[in-house]
Write an enzyme that holds these catalytic residues in place. Structure first.
Site, short mmCIF file in Angstrom:
data_model
loop_
_atom_site.label_atom_id
_atom_site.label_comp_id
_atom_site.label_asym_id
_atom_site.label_seq_id
_atom_site.Cartn_x
_atom_site.Cartn_y
_atom_site.Cartn_z
CG HIS A 420 -1.89 1.15 1.24
ND1 HIS A 420 -2.57 1.51 2.37
CD2 HIS A 420 -2.27 2.06 0.30
CE1 HIS A 420 -3.33 2.56 2.13
NE2 HIS A 420 -3.15 2.92 0.88
CG HIS A 425 -0.05 6.51 -0.42
ND1 HIS A 425 -0.87 7.58 -0.15
CD2 HIS A 425 -0.84 5.40 -0.28
CE1 HIS A 425 -2.08 7.16 0.13
NE2 HIS A 425 -2.10 5.84 0.05
CG HIS A 613 -4.43 3.68 -3.83
ND1 HIS A 613 -5.65 4.28 -3.62
CD2 HIS A 613 -3.73 3.82 -2.67
CE1 HIS A 613 -5.69 4.78 -2.38
NE2 HIS A 613 -4.54 4.51 -1.79
CG ASN A 617 -7.17 2.84 0.43
OD1 ASN A 617 -6.44 3.11 1.38
ND2 ASN A 617 -8.34 3.45 0.25
CB ILE A 767 -8.24 8.42 0.79
CG1 ILE A 767 -8.40 8.29 2.31
CG2 ILE A 767 -8.70 7.16 0.09
CD1 ILE A 767 -8.15 9.54 3.07
#
Length: 767
Positions: A420, A425, A613, A617, A767
Site C-alpha cells: 500500500h 503513495h 491502489h 486500499n 486517500i
C-alpha cells in the site's frame, strides 16, 4: 486577429481565490476554454515573496509537443516551467507553487524527545527511498540530518505542498487529509482511555459493532472545534450519539462470523483479499532464504516433504512444483532482519513466516504448512517451527490458529507498509513533482496524467504527520513499531518500475506465464480463478488501449519520442533524482526511446495510481475491520509444549489467541482509521468518468476516451457476472464476500458510489 492561446491573470483583490476555469467568447467561433485549477494570490503579496509572480499564465485546452508549440507561446511555456522548479533553496511558503525533492528526513522528532529520532529514508544504500516534496524547513537542533518540526505547534498546521495541490474544500474528500491528522490527535487518545485492556472472547470483539465505544467527552464537538464543521464530521464518523463511536459490520463477517477461521478462507484471501499481490508460485524445493547465513543462520527452510505430502492429493512435491500447484506467501527475507529488534519492543512479538499452499483440483488453495522463524541471538540459536493443519490433538487446532494469526500479522504489516504505502503513495510522488517541473501544461502527457495525481501530495503530507511518523498511527498499531518504515525502505531495494504493471508483476511472481495467443496481455494465469488478476488484467488492457490511442495522436514514431526534450528531461529526473536511489538499476526502467516505452510507462503509472491502489486500499475495513481476520499486531509467541504458558493456552485457547493478537485499544484504533481510509467520498472521480473535453479541445481524444469508458462499463458487467458464477469459488469463498475491489465504478455517481462500498477505482491515490 489571431486566436488566443494563453491568458495572463492578475489578482488585485486583498486575498487569494481559486480559479477553476475560464472561457473567452469570440463571435462566430467556439469558445476558447482554459482549465486552470489554481490558486491566484494577491498582487500585493509579491512584495513579501520573491517566488510569487503577479501575472499568472494559463494556456488554452490545446496540446503541443515542445517543437510544435506556436511561436507566441514558446517563451511562456519555458518560463512557467522554470518558475515551478524554483532554485532549491529557502523555506517554502503555503502560497508558493514550487515543486522540488527531498529525502524523508522529517519522520522523527528528536528535538522533542530522543526516543522519537528515526533514520533518514532515502539518499543511502542502506535505506533507499523515493523522494518526497521539499519543504525547506530549518534543520533540527539535534542533527543537521533531520528537518525540524518545531513549527508544528498547532493541530491544523501542515507541511508545505505546492498550493495547486490543495483543492478548495468542496466535499468530503477535500477534508479527509486534514481530518486524518486531527483524528490521530483527538479520537485515538479517546479510544485509548475508553476500552478495557483485553478481550475475553471473540464475542466481545463482535460487540464493538453492536455496542460501540462510549467516550467521556464529546469527540465530535472537539473535532469540529479544531478542524471541521459538524455536518462534515457526521459524514466521516459513524456516530449518532456524539459520545459513542460505532463501527459498521465488516464484510468478512457480515454473512458468516466464523468463516474467516476456515482453511479455505485463509488461503482465498491471498488471491482476493486486501493484499492479493504477495503470493508466488513455488519454483523449487526445499525453500531457502537470501540473507547472510553468518548473521541469520542457515537459510534452508525447516519445511520438509514429509510435512506437506499428506496434503498434496497423492502427488509428489516435484510433481506439484512442475504442474504449478504449490504456492508460497514468503515474508522470511522481509521480516527476519528486524524480528530480534521488534521482539525487544514492549508490546510486540513476531516471527518471520513462510506459508505453503496447494492448488486443489476444484481450483481453490489450501494451506499445507506454516513455518515461523526466529533469528539467532546472543542468548539463543534461533528457531524454525513448522505447523500443519491438525485438529486432532489436545489443542483442537488452536495451535494452527495461532500460527495463522502470526502469518496474518506479517501480511498485515507488509500490506500496509509495502503493497500500500510504498508501492502506491510513496513511489507516485516523485512522478508528480517531475511532471510539474518538466512537462508543460501544454504537453499532452501532462494533461493525461494530472487527473491521476489529484490529492496524492495532500494525503502523503498528512501521512508524514500522522500515519508513518515517529509515534504515529502505524508505529502505535503495527507489530513492527518504530522499525516499520525501515522495513518498507528495505523492500524498496527490490522495487523496479518496469515490474509494477500487472502483467509484468504476475510473470515475476510466477502467477502467470507468457502466452502469445492471448491478444490482450500476452499472459495466461496459472490459477484461472484468481479474482484480483482476472479483473485486473481486463482493467490493464483497457488502460493500455486508452493510453495507446491517446499517445498515438501525438507521437508518430520513435524519433518523435527521442526528440521530445520535455519528456526526456522528465524521465531523466524521475530516474536520477525522484527515484535516484534506484538510478543504477538500469534494468528496472523503460528507456523512453520509443513510442512503446511511452505507452508502457504511462500505463504502468496510471495503473499504480488507480487500480493497484484501489485493490489494496478500499477493502481494508472490509477484511481487517474484524481484527482477528487480519491483526495489525501480534503480542506473544506460540507457547512451547510443556511450559506454563502452554498450560494457560490449553485452559482457554480462545482467550490465549486474543492475547496474541491486537488488544482492544489497538484493535479499535486500527478499525477507526481503516474505516476512514476505506471510504469513498461523494466527490470521488472514478476511472472513465466525466469527459476528456473538460481538459482538451481535441475531439479525437474525446472519441478515444469514450471508447475507454465503454470498455470499463463492459468490465463492470463482466465482474458482476463472474461474481454470480458458482464455479468461480474464489470470488466469494466461505465468507461469501464477492470480489469487487477492482469493479471500476464508472457507472456510479454521487451518493451511490460513496461510503464503504468495497468497490470503485478512483483516478488517483486520493486517500
Amino acid at each position: 486577429m489571431g486566436i488566443p492561446g494563453a491568458v495572463l491573470v492578475t489578482n488585485n483583490h486583498s486575498r487569494e481565490f481559486f480559479l477553476k476555469e475560464l472561457a473567452i467568447q469570440i463571435p462566430g467561433k467556439d469558445d476558447i476554454r482554459f482549465l486552470c485549477n489554481s490558486w491566484i494570490y494577491p498582487k500585493w503579496m509579491t512584495v513579501i515573496s520573491s517566488n510569487l509572480i503577479a501575472e499568472r499564465v494559463f494556456f488554452a485546452n490545446n496540446s503541443y509537443l515542445p517543437d510544435e508549440t506556436p511561436l507566441g507561446l514558446v517563451a511562456f511555456r519555458n518560463v512557467e516551467l522554470v518558475r515551478l522548479r524554483g532554485n532549491g533553496t529557502g523555506e517554502r511558503n503555503t502560497w508558493e507553487r514550487i515543486y522540488d525533492y527531498d529525502v524523508y528526513n522529517d519522520l522523527g522528532d528528536p528535538d522533542t524527545k530522543k526516543e522519537l529520532e528515526r533514520k533518514v529514508l532515502g539518499g543511502s544504500q542502506e535505506l533507499p527511498y523515493p523522494r518526497r516534496c521539499r519543504t525547506g524547513r530549518p534543520r533540527s537542533k539535534t542533527s543537521q540530518a533531520f528537518e525540524s518540526l518545531n513549527r508544528l505547534c498547532s493541530l491544523t498546521h501542515s507541511f508545505y505542498i505546492p498550493s495547486d495541490e490543495q483543492f478548495p474544500q468542496e466535499c468530503l474528500s477535500d477534508f479527509r487529509a486534514h481530518f486524518l491528522k486531527a483524528f490521530s490527535k483527538v479520537v485515538i487518545p479517546a479510544i485509548m482511555s475508553a476500552v478495557k485492556p483485553e478481550f475475553g472472547s471473540l464475542k466481545e470483539v463482535r460487540g464493538l459493532y453492536s455496542k460501540g465505544i462510549s467516550f467521556l467527552t464529546n469527540i465530535t464537538a472537539t473535532l469540529a472545534k479544531e478542524v471541521l464543521p459538524g455536518q462534515t464530521l457526521k459524514g466521516i464518523l459513524n456516530t449518532d450519539d456524539e459520545a459513542i463511536l460505532k463501527f459498521p459490520l465488516p464484510t468478512i463477517i457480515s454473512r458468516d462470523d466464523a468463516a474467516w477461521m476456515t482453511e479455505e478462507e485463509f488461503a482465498r484471501q491471498t488471491l482476493s483479499g486486501v493484499n492479493p499481490m504477495a503470493i508466488r508460485c513455488l519454483q523449487s524445493f526445499p525453500l531457502s532464504g537470501h540473507l547472510n547465513p553468518q548473521i541469520y543462520g542457515s537459510q534452508e527452510s525447516a519445511i520438509t516433504a514429509q510435512h506437506i505430502l499428506k496434503s498434496l492429493d497423492g502427488i509428489s512435491v516435484e510433481e506439484a512444483i512442475k504442474s504449478k500447484r504449490l504456492f508460497i506467501l514468503d515474508y522470511y527475507d522481509a521480516y527476519m532482519p528486524y524480528v530480534e529488534l521488534v521482539n525487544q519492543l514492549p508490546t510486540s512479538k513476531a516471527y518471520a513466516s513462510r506459508s505453503l499452499f496447494f492448488l486443489a483440483d476444484k481450483g481453490t488453495l489450501k494451506p499445507v504448512a506454516i513455518e515461523l522463524c526466529l533469528p539467532p541471538t546472543s542468548v539463543g540459536l534461533g528457531s524454525r517451527q513448522v505447523y500443519t493443519p491438525d485438529y486432532s490433538g489436545e489443542d483442537h487446532g488452536w495451535l494452527w490458529q495461532l500460527a495463522k494469526a502470526h502469518v496474518r500479522g506479517n501480511d498485515s504489516g507488509y500490506h500496509q507498509l509495502v503493497s500500500h504505502w510504498l508501492r502506491t503513495h510513496a513511489v507516485v510522488e516523485p512522478f508528480i513533482i517531475a511532471t510539474h517541473r518538466h512537462l508543460s501544461k501544454l504537453h499532452p502527457l501532462h494533461k493525461l496524467l494530472i487527473p491521476h495525481f489529484r490529492n496524492t501530495m495532500e494525503i502523503n503530507r498528512s501521512a508524514r504527520q500522522s500515519l508513518i511518523n515517529a509515534g504515529g498511527i502505524i508505529e502505535q498499531c503495527f507489530t513492527s513499531g518504530k522499525y516499520s518504515m525501515e522495513i518498507s525502505a528495505k523492500a524498496y531495494m527490490d522495487w523496479k518500475f518496469n515490474e509494477q504493471g500487472l502483467p509484468a508483476d504476475l510473470l515475476k511472481r510466477g502467477m502467470a506465464v507468457r502466452d502469445p495467443t492471448d491478444k490482450a496481455n500476452g499472459v495466461r494465469l496459472v490459477i484461472k480463478d484468481y479474482p484480483y488478476a482476472v479483473d485486473g488484467l481486463e482493467i490493464w488492457a483497457a488502460l493500455k488501449s486508452w493510453v495507446s490511442d491517446y499517445t498515438s495522436l501525438y507521437y508518430k514514431d520513435d524519433q518523435s519520442v527521442e526528440s521530445d526534450r520535455e519528456v526526456q528531461a522528465w524521465w531523466k529526473e524521475i530516474v536520477e533524482v525522484g527515484h535516484g536511489d534506484k538510478k543504477r538499476d538500469e534494468g528496472g526502467w523503460y528507456k523512453m526511446k520509443s513510442v512503446e516505452d511511452v505507452k508502457e510507462a504511462i500505463t504502468t503509472l496510471i495503473w499504480i495510481a488507480s487500480a493497484h491502489h484501489a485493490a489494496v486500499n478500499f477493502g481494508q475495513y472490509g477484511y481487517a475491520g474484524f481484527m482477528p481476520n487480519h491483526p495489525s499486531t501480534t503480542r506473544q509467541l506460540i507457547p512451547e509444549k510443556g511450559s506454563p504458558q502452554y498450560l494457560d493456552f490449553l485452559a482457554n485457547p480462545e482467550a490465549y489467541f486474543l492475547k496474541t493478537v491486537s488488544n482492544p485499544k489497538t484493535c479499535a484504533t486500527t478499525m477507526a482509521v481503516l474505516e476512514l481510509l476505506s471510504k469513498h467520498s461523494t466527490g470521488e472521480v472514478y476511472l472513465g468518468q466525466g469527459s476528456a473535453s473538460v481538459w482538451t479541445d481535441d475531439s479525437r481524444v474525446e472519441t478515444a476516451f469514450q471508447r475507454f469508458r465503454s470498455k470499463l462499463l463492459e468490465i463492470e458487467q463482466n465482474i458482476s457476472s463472474r461474481n454470480k458464477d458458482p464455479k468461480l469459488v474464489n470470488r466469494r469463498g466461505p465468507a461469501e464476500v464477492p470480489y469487487t475491489l477492482l469493479y471500476p465504478g464508472t457507472s456510479d455517481t454521487g451518493v451511490t458510489g460513496a461510503g464503504l462500498t468495497f468497490k470503485g477505482i478512483p483516478n488517483s491515490v486520493s486517500i
